[in-house]
Design an enzyme around this catalytic site. Structure first.
Site, PDB file in Angstrom:
ATOM      1  N   ARG A  70      44.563 104.908  21.813  1.00  0.00           N
ATOM      2  CA  ARG A  70      44.726 105.765  20.641  1.00  0.00           C
ATOM      3  C   ARG A  70      44.208 107.188  20.888  1.00  0.00           C
ATOM      4  NH1 ARG A  70      43.998 100.458  18.210  1.00  0.00           N
ATOM      5  NH2 ARG A  70      41.742 100.715  18.402  1.00  0.00           N
ATOM      6  N   GLU A 107      31.281  93.079  23.007  1.00  0.00           N
ATOM      7  CA  GLU A 107      30.471  92.094  22.307  1.00  0.00           C
ATOM      8  C   GLU A 107      30.182  90.916  23.248  1.00  0.00           C
ATOM      9  OE1 GLU A 107      30.463  89.880  17.955  1.00  0.00           O
ATOM     10  OE2 GLU A 107      32.318  90.683  18.786  1.00  0.00           O
TER      11      GLU A 107
END
Lengths: 183, 191
Positions: A70, A107
């Site tokens: 993006r 994560e």
């Protein structure tokens, strides 16, 4: 631009209202900030780019580094408008030439960001662009890549910040410019 | 069709664009001469020429949507969209778009991949151009055309910076016109 309410540019609210929040994507509990809806509104998209261009045009930025994927949407229009090179920072094995990489934490586990050798030179003044800053891990990796080749990272620019994740503190002291906060 | 056959013959900008593209042999595997546009992005003038040529072509064609194929289509599509006042729609690999999507599969050399688009982003009869950095077999662009047409859009043209030899003489893709700026660069040209 980044958080001073009284001076907030009127274009910012128009951008904020176009961001779509998608609950539970990519997994339960995450409120995903979808910027594709901003891109569907030519005025909002133009305002987003204009706000950054106005900020950076007189700062002698020689390179805009955009984070896949993006960051590729916002970075090149900014680079073109301010007369800078654009450098894509990519996931592993996408860039065809010789690269350097920087690891960063997810994560669960790690990922890598790569940059072409020779794209950025010592003394280049760099802007790092992505759509959003969360934990700051990816941006930190980007800063490291640029500094390793001798560039000076002037600022990081994101459309959206998730301030509760404190990503701003992970930018090696570099300033962050963002347009919209999501709490 | 190639830009040089369609009004831009001898345009020095095309030479500059071609010269700025780097060829990387044997990437991603032996025998492939990879056309690397990242060096074009490092050349501000040549990058600007690339966008300007597309913008000049499409600005008066009532295009309301520019669709870009992930990820290198994202490098060119948004700037074109901004300049002509069109929406930009990213066409992405599976699982990246957060909202409701439609998808289309296309063939790779070995196996398949899928391209996805958000539902509700184009109105019926909206005029669309599709952008990617390079067209080889046309498989990805064909999938992109299918996605947009399934939503009722009218694909006016597909546009790429580079067109591989397979497409020369093949002006149309699924019946849609194809517009390409340059042929692939050779290995020696970059020095």
């Amino acid at each position: 631009m980044s958080g001073n309410k009284e001076e907030e540019d009127p274009r910012i609210n128009g951008i904020k209202t176009k961001i779509r929040v998608v609950p539970d994507f990519p997994k339960k509990g995450i409120m995903f900030q979808d910027i594709t809806t901003v891109l569907l509104d030519p005025k909002a998209f133009k305002d987003t780019i204009d706000l950054f261009v106005e900020r950076y045009r007189d700062k002698n930025i020689s390179v805009v580094a955009g984070i896949e994927a993006r960051g590729f949407i916002f970075g090149p229009p900014i680079a073109l408008a301010i007369g800078a090179k654009f450098v894509p920072l990519r996931k592993p094995k996408k860039l065809p030439g010789e690269t350097i990489f920087e690891e960063y934490e997810l994560e669960y586990g790690n990922d890598r960001l790569e940059m072409h050798i020779g794209a950025v030179e010592a003394g280049d003044r760099a802007l790092v662009v992505d759509d959003l800053i969360a934990t700051g891990g990816t941006l930190c990796a980007a800063i490291n890549l640029l500094e390793r080749v001798g560039a000076e990272v002037v600022e990081c620019a994101c459309v959206i910040e998730l301030p509760e994740l404190k990503g701003r503190q992970r930018l090696k002291g570099k300033p962050l410019c963002m347009l919209v906060e999501y709490r | 069709m190639f830009a040089s056959e369609n009004g831009l013959k001898g345009d020095p900008r095309l030479e500059a664009i071609s010269a700025a593209i780097r060829v990387v042999p044997d990437f991603p595997k032996k025998g492939i001469m990879f056309q690397d546009i990242t060096t074009l992005l490092l050349d501000h003038k040549a990058f600007k020429h690339t966008i300007d040529i597309f913008v000049d072509r499409y600005r008066d064609m009532q295009i309301s949507v520019v669709a870009g194929v992930e990820a290198r289509g994202f490098l060119f599509g948004p700037s074109i969209a901004l300049a002509i006042g069109a929406k930009f729609i990213p066409l992405r690999k599976p699982g990246k778009l957060p909202g409701k999507v439609i998808s289309e599969s296309y063939e790779l050399e070995y196996g398949h991949d899928r391209l996805e688009m958000h539902v509700g982003t184009v109105e019926p009869r909206e005029r669309v151009i599709i952008i990617d950095d390079l067209v080889a077999t046309g498989g990805t662009l064909s999938a992109a055309i299918s996605l947009l047409e399934s939503q009722g859009a009218e694909v006016v043209e597909c546009a790429c910076v580079i067109g591989l030899p397979e497409v020369k003489g093949q002006h149309k893709l699924k019946g849609k016109p194809l517009y390409v700026l340059v042929e692939p660069s050779g290995v020696d040209e970059f020095c």
